[in-house]
Design a protein around this motif. Sequence first.
Motif, short mmCIF file in Angstrom:
data_model
loop_
_atom_site.label_atom_id
_atom_site.label_comp_id
_atom_site.label_asym_id
_atom_site.label_seq_id
_atom_site.Cartn_x
_atom_site.Cartn_y
_atom_site.Cartn_z
N MET A 87 6.73 -10.42 -4.95
CA MET A 87 5.71 -9.41 -5.20
C MET A 87 6.33 -8.03 -5.39
SD MET A 87 2.79 -10.90 -5.43
CE MET A 87 3.79 -12.06 -6.37
N THR A 88 7.42 -7.74 -4.68
CA THR A 88 8.11 -6.47 -4.87
C THR A 88 8.60 -6.34 -6.30
OG1 THR A 88 8.81 -6.44 -2.55
CG2 THR A 88 10.05 -5.05 -4.07
N TRP A 89 9.06 -7.44 -6.86
CA TRP A 89 9.49 -7.45 -8.26
C TRP A 89 8.29 -7.40 -9.21
CZ3 TRP A 89 8.38 -11.52 -11.70
CH2 TRP A 89 8.98 -11.41 -12.97
N ALA A 90 7.25 -8.15 -8.91
CA ALA A 90 6.13 -8.29 -9.84
C ALA A 90 5.28 -7.03 -9.98
CB ALA A 90 5.24 -9.46 -9.40
N ILE A 91 5.12 -6.24 -8.92
CA ILE A 91 4.29 -5.05 -9.03
C ILE A 91 4.94 -3.99 -9.92
CG2 ILE A 91 3.10 -5.40 -6.83
CD1 ILE A 91 4.90 -3.28 -5.60
N GLY A 92 6.20 -4.19 -10.28
CA GLY A 92 6.83 -3.31 -11.26
C GLY A 92 6.25 -3.53 -12.64
N PHE A 93 5.60 -4.68 -12.87
CA PHE A 93 4.97 -4.99 -14.15
C PHE A 93 3.47 -4.71 -14.13
CE2 PHE A 93 8.78 -7.55 -13.85
CZ PHE A 93 9.37 -7.38 -15.10
N THR A 94 2.83 -5.02 -13.00
CA THR A 94 1.40 -4.74 -12.85
C THR A 94 1.09 -4.51 -11.38
OG1 THR A 94 -0.86 -5.63 -13.00
CG2 THR A 94 0.94 -7.23 -12.86
N PRO A 95 0.36 -3.45 -11.04
CA PRO A 95 0.03 -3.19 -9.63
C PRO A 95 -0.97 -4.21 -9.06
CG PRO A 95 -1.08 -1.62 -11.06
CD PRO A 95 -0.12 -2.39 -11.93
N LEU A 96 -1.54 -5.04 -9.91
CA LEU A 96 -2.49 -6.06 -9.46
C LEU A 96 -1.82 -7.42 -9.25
CD1 LEU A 96 -5.49 -5.21 -11.83
CD2 LEU A 96 -5.02 -4.30 -9.55
N ALA A 97 -0.50 -7.42 -9.18
CA ALA A 97 0.26 -8.67 -9.12
C ALA A 97 -0.12 -9.55 -7.94
CB ALA A 97 1.76 -8.37 -9.08
N THR A 98 -0.35 -8.94 -6.78
CA THR A 98 -0.67 -9.77 -5.60
C THR A 98 -1.98 -10.53 -5.79
OG1 THR A 98 -1.65 -7.82 -4.56
CG2 THR A 98 0.62 -8.33 -3.98
N GLY A 99 -2.98 -9.84 -6.35
CA GLY A 99 -4.26 -10.49 -6.60
C GLY A 99 -4.16 -11.58 -7.65
N TYR A 123 0.81 -1.21 0.00
CA TYR A 123 0.00 0.00 0.00
C TYR A 123 0.85 1.27 0.00
CZ TYR A 123 -3.81 -3.19 1.24
OH TYR A 123 -4.73 -4.21 1.25
N ALA A 124 2.04 1.20 0.61
CA ALA A 124 2.91 2.38 0.69
C ALA A 124 4.00 2.38 -0.38
CB ALA A 124 3.55 2.46 2.07
N SER A 125 4.01 1.36 -1.23
CA SER A 125 5.04 1.23 -2.24
C SER A 125 4.83 2.22 -3.38
CB SER A 125 5.07 -0.19 -2.80
OG SER A 125 5.91 -0.29 -3.92
N GLY A 126 5.91 2.89 -3.77
CA GLY A 126 5.83 3.78 -4.93
C GLY A 126 5.52 3.02 -6.20
N ALA A 127 6.01 1.79 -6.30
CA ALA A 127 5.79 0.98 -7.50
C ALA A 127 4.31 0.64 -7.67
CB ALA A 127 6.63 -0.29 -7.44
N ALA A 128 3.60 0.46 -6.55
CA ALA A 128 2.16 0.15 -6.64
C ALA A 128 1.36 1.36 -7.07
CB ALA A 128 1.66 -0.37 -5.30
N GLY A 129 1.88 2.55 -6.80
CA GLY A 129 1.24 3.77 -7.28
C GLY A 129 -0.01 4.20 -6.53
#
Length: 440
Positions: free
Chosen positions: A400-412, A274-280
């Motif tokens: 997940m830290t790596w994956a949200i760089g590709f899509t912010p919905l990576a965790t879901g 939630y606080a990650s800049g990559a998640a936006g």
Amino acid sequence: MTASATPPNVGRSKEKDPLRKVVVAAAAGNALEWFDFSSYAFFAAYISANFFMQGDAGSGMIATFLVFAVGFIARPLGAIVLGSYGDTHGRKATLMLTVSLMAVGTFIIGFAPPIWAIGIGAPILLTIGRLFQGFSAGGEIGGATSYLVEKAPPERRAGLTGWLQGSMGIANAMSALLGVIITASFPESEIVEWAWRIPFVVGLLIVPVAIYIRKQLDETEEFLQMKEEIGSAKQSPIRDLLRSYPKHLVVAALMAILWQVSVYALVIYSTVYYASGAAGLGFTSNEAFWASLAGNLVMIFACVYAGRLADRFGTRRTLRWSIWTLIAVPVPALALLHAVPEMPMLIAVHIVLCVAVSGFAGIIPSALARVFPPEVRSTGTSFSYNIAAIFFAGFTPALMTWAIGFTPLATGIYVALAGLVALATMPVFLRMIASRESVD
């Protein structure tokens, strides 16, 4: 007549207090495990400042989380050794041993001198502490689950076992709340110097209470009956497990993947996400923390309620509902949050995600233990759960830290993929349970 043999409408008043003691004793060690793990993650920056060389904060944090991962690598070994101990010496003996080993690891981390006092010995002690914690945690889930499954009346088995995951919510909420109190009460310099150790001291204070409660417990009738029937408990449960139940082990581990992924991607990693800049999303760490606290408080009761639903409507139906929920809900919920990135929406979405996780996490412990017969139940439950934990718990935050760089919905998306694995595995999983008992 034991509690496990008492008919549902007979002797309820006499049964209530002993069952409450059983639940509290089983959940206490599980809560201590989660409290230690979440406290380590929450205070990772301060641990890094004390145990690794200064000058490169990024490298120090990486080293700190690599030591965190050591706990997961040690868990399968703990599952084999402590699970086998539980199948040869009894469920109660294992519950006593695991909480004692947790205390050793927590003591080492909480009181280890910093790197400027003893040099390289500091990170070595930190690693040893994590090894003790991971080793003990490896046997905790199998021992506690086996004990609850064998002690609980069949019509209340899932609901009572749901308290194991409910205790996770309690521990995470306690750790988060303690973190807020410490960061609000002490200046940064004092937290770095000594106040970061407070959570580990608190963890040690839980230990004597857990040991005292567990010491009062009786061994389960199912284990005693098994010992009587075969003359003595098996001397090598892990060998018997691998020889006679390899398919059960694989199927149980496949089902445990969703358990691990959903908890670590949507609950443990959430404050970072939630606080990650990559998640936006643009939330502060404080806002992410409060959302996490709200979700974990709800999770306490949601896990127990999910277990009660399984007791009422049957494992087959509720397990299917919970898996489909984790496949269908996380991605739209996260998409909604990205569309409306405001604090009320953050709290609402995180509560929804925690409830979705609880639906599965509250049911799967009792179901997983029921796949294995009593003579290998503790070993099988511990080993299958912790094999999945190595790859799908310890490494999930980094992935997940790596994956949200590709899509912010990576965790879901990751949780949905794990859900598809569980959905495909579920028919075989249920047949294995049904081969030994009736499953609705």
